[in-house]
Design an enzyme around this catalytic site. Sequence first.
Site, mmCIF file in Angstrom:
data_model
loop_
_atom_site.group_PDB
_atom_site.id
_atom_site.type_symbol
_atom_site.label_atom_id
_atom_site.label_comp_id
_atom_site.label_asym_id
_atom_site.label_seq_id
_atom_site.Cartn_x
_atom_site.Cartn_y
_atom_site.Cartn_z
ATOM 1 N N GLU A 113 0.826 -1.211 0.000
ATOM 2 C CA GLU A 113 0.000 0.000 0.000
ATOM 3 C C GLU A 113 0.859 1.261 0.000
ATOM 4 O O GLU A 113 0.502 2.265 -0.637
ATOM 5 C CB GLU A 113 -0.946 -0.030 1.194
ATOM 6 C CG GLU A 113 -2.016 -1.116 1.049
ATOM 7 C CD GLU A 113 -2.751 -1.421 2.352
ATOM 8 O OE1 GLU A 113 -2.461 -0.735 3.364
ATOM 9 O OE2 GLU A 113 -3.592 -2.317 2.361
ATOM 10 N N GLU A 133 -4.373 -9.457 3.471
ATOM 11 C CA GLU A 133 -5.282 -9.101 4.561
ATOM 12 C C GLU A 133 -6.486 -10.028 4.669
ATOM 13 O O GLU A 133 -6.863 -10.461 5.769
ATOM 14 C CB GLU A 133 -5.746 -7.647 4.411
ATOM 15 C CG GLU A 133 -4.678 -6.610 4.735
ATOM 16 C CD GLU A 133 -3.807 -6.260 3.538
ATOM 17 O OE1 GLU A 133 -3.013 -5.310 3.642
ATOM 18 O OE2 GLU A 133 -3.900 -6.952 2.500
#
Length: 256
Positions: A113, A133
């Site tokens: 990210e 995730e």
Amino acid sequence: MTSVPSTVELAVDGGVAVVRLNRPQRLNAVVPELVDDLLAVLRTAGADPEVRAVVLTGRGRAFCAGHDLKEPPAQGDSRARLERLQDVTRCLRGLRQPVIAAVHGYAIGAGAEFALGCDLVLAAEDAVFAFPEAGLGLSVTGAASRLLPLLVGPLKAKQLLLLGERIDAETAAKLGLVNEVLPGDELLEQALTWARKVAEHPVSSVALAKRALDQGIDSSLETALELEISHALVTEHSAEVAESSARFRSRSGADR
């Protein structure tokens, strides 16, 4: 040249700021101190009138291996902590200077990210990207829900998020996650070459070009960030997350 002794280092030379994540013993995995230091260093670089481009990279064997799951579970206000992490994306995209990510080794979870938040991404041949995730019972939080589909398309974004599979640098380049793949010993020099080239351009035109390109994207970015917070608050205290975190912390060594 300026240096900041912390979990993040800053060096400024010739109009280029080099920002290095500096937890090499933990593959630059994310802890609150690193987030705070990264924000402070980025803001320092952004406010420096001599800085015309920024390079973001990591010391040691990895760019950033995601959240440090060997750390004890976070305590306190979850929303404040998650929004603090999201501030990294806001800061990267809000700098007037273009930011070039120089990624080697792992760029996992929050590390991937961080790269997504940059304006340009160069990757070493050994770079590995992943968004694990969902498999850990967690939610993405760094605007991946907005930025990833824009780069790779909705179907590939769902594949990366739902399967959580690791992809190598060449695959990342084919998907559109990175601009160029280089041998590891050429990565930083190429990033600096690009940064110096940007630094030669007029400051105002570069800042306006970055702002113009991001305006359409960022008009929906805050909506995506808020939705990610809502999802993260639901998932992070689930039984599945507690189990996966406990399994990870019980492992010996840094097998990531």
